[in-house]
Scaffold this active site. Structure first.
Site, PDB file in Angstrom:
ATOM      1  N   GLY A  18      69.487   1.530  47.395  1.00 24.75           N
ATOM      2  CA  GLY A  18      68.896   0.994  46.168  1.00 24.75           C
ATOM      3  C   GLY A  18      69.878   0.425  45.172  1.00 24.75           C
ATOM      4  O   GLY A  18      69.466  -0.035  44.107  1.00 24.75           O
ATOM      5  N   ASP A  32      60.967  -2.181  58.145  1.00 24.68           N
ATOM      6  CA  ASP A  32      60.773  -3.419  57.381  1.00 24.68           C
ATOM      7  C   ASP A  32      61.815  -4.421  57.883  1.00 24.68           C
ATOM      8  O   ASP A  32      62.514  -4.136  58.848  1.00 24.68           O
ATOM      9  CB  ASP A  32      60.926  -3.142  55.875  1.00 24.68           C
ATOM     10  CG  ASP A  32      62.253  -2.459  55.551  1.00 24.68           C
ATOM     11  OD1 ASP A  32      63.275  -2.820  56.169  1.00 24.68           O
ATOM     12  OD2 ASP A  32      62.280  -1.554  54.699  1.00 24.68           O
ATOM     13  N   HIS A  42      66.023  -2.930  56.863  1.00 23.27           N
ATOM     14  CA  HIS A  42      66.711  -1.690  57.244  1.00 23.27           C
ATOM     15  C   HIS A  42      66.639  -1.448  58.747  1.00 23.27           C
ATOM     16  O   HIS A  42      65.584  -1.590  59.358  1.00 23.27           O
ATOM     17  CB  HIS A  42      66.084  -0.516  56.509  1.00 23.27           C
ATOM     18  CG  HIS A  42      66.156  -0.659  55.018  1.00 23.27           C
ATOM     19  ND1 HIS A  42      65.093  -1.124  54.274  1.00 23.27           N
ATOM     20  CD2 HIS A  42      67.155  -0.423  54.158  1.00 23.27           C
ATOM     21  CE1 HIS A  42      65.454  -1.154  52.992  1.00 23.27           C
ATOM     22  NE2 HIS A  42      66.704  -0.735  52.898  1.00 23.27           N
TER      23      HIS A  42
END
Ligand SMILES: *[C@@H]1O[C@H](CO)[C@@H](O)[C@H](O)[C@H]1NC(C)=O
Ligand SMILES: *[C@@H]1O[C@H](CO)[C@@H](O)[C@H](O)[C@H]1NC(C)=O
Ligand SMILES: *[C@@H]1O[C@H](CO)[C@@H](O)[C@H](O)[C@H]1NC(C)=O
Length: 266
Positions: free
Chosen positions: A68, A222, A225
């Protein structure tokens, strides 16, 4: 500097002065990794490529990548400072960001998006109800790089990994976008204690050779990743890029010969 950190610096200086040898503790040359989830430790079904890098190197690797984060939030949270504090001369820091750096500051600031631009431009923003000054991607990485080099460290700027380039049905990867170009330019501007690995292009090239089915199965969640198997492929792509460029600061510390690593030199 905050007064509390000034105090701890003074305390540290006092400790060092009173130590009998006065020398900094000696340890093996070490490689640090700074990046986002695509480099970080496993989280559920996904794993970052930093987990597989140690298999190819004969130096200790400390993976400080964390999911993140962007060049901005890694800086603001003090994560570059944490690395800069512990590095010793000739340690190597591999820096790779881009996946979380995009987005706009104008509607709402997520604490990660950078100010558009290539240099010292700044943006005024509001994050967590605080007025903040946001810098550009090249600014954050240049500042980190300069501080690493000032401590005798070496910097490897690595371009961000591509999202699954087969997601449209056919393979598509051009230049990897602006954060790829920025990483390259920052490395160049930092000078002889920095180098660049076009990790994005090397990874895309291997994904191209694996075909759509072979690549799709490396992305279990997704398009960004990878699975552990995918992370191993992405780590090898980095090492291939490194070795094809002569090894740079890691010359002599890569266990594998260029020819033994999958893929071709670009
Ligand atoms: C940002 O805010 C400062 C004052 O806090 C102001 O001087 C500056 O012009 C602003 N910059 C932009 C780009 O709006
Ligand atoms: C992929 O490329 C082929 C020709 O090379 C074309 O026939 C096909 O429509 C393309 N598929 C997609 C999803 O774009
Ligand atoms: C290098 O060799 C080791 C085994 O000795 C292997 O685990 C690693 O994946 C290899 N790295 C590359 C980049 O091929």
């Amino acid at each position: 500097m905050h007064s509390s950190s000034l105090l701890s610096v003074l305390a540290l200086a006092a400790t060092t002065l009173s130590a009998p040898s006065g020398h900094v503790e000696k340890r093996a040359q070490t490689v640090y990794l700074a990046g986002d989830s695509t480099m970080a430790k496993a989280n559920g079904v996904i794993t970052g490529w930093g987990v597989f890098v140690p298999y190819s190197l004969s130096l200790p690797v400390v993976n400080k990548a964390i999911g993140g984060r962007s060049s901005r939030s890694f800086t603001v949270e003090g994560r570059f400072d944490e690395i800069i504090e512990v590095i010793q001369p000739n340690d190597i820091v591999i820096i790779e960001f881009g996946h979380n750096d995009g987005g706009s500051l104008s509607s709402s600031d997520n604490g990660r998006s950078v100010c558009p631009g290539t240099g010292a431009e700044t943006c005024n923003s509001t994050y967590n109800d605080q007025a903040v000054t946001v810098h550009t991607f090249p600014y954050y990485l240049t500042e980190a790089g300069k501080a690493i080099i000032a401590k005798g460290g070496k910097v490897i700027m690595s371009s961000q990994t591509p999202n699954n380039p087969w997601e449209s049905g056919n393979f598509s990867y051009t230049d990897g976008g602006r954060f790829v170009t920025f990483a390259k330019d920052v490395a160049k501007a930092l000078g002889s204690n920095a180098m660049y690995v076009d990790h994005g292009a090397y990874t895309a090239s291997i994904f191209n050779s694996l075909g759509k089915a072979g690549t799709d199965k490396l992305f279990p969640q997704d398009h960004t990743h990878t699975s552990p198997t995918g992370a191993d492929v992405v780590a090898k792509a980095f090492v291939k890029g490194l070795q094809c460029g002569g090894g740079g600061f890691l010359k002599g510390f890569v266990k594998n010969g260029t020819e033994t690593i999958p893929g071709t030199c670009l």
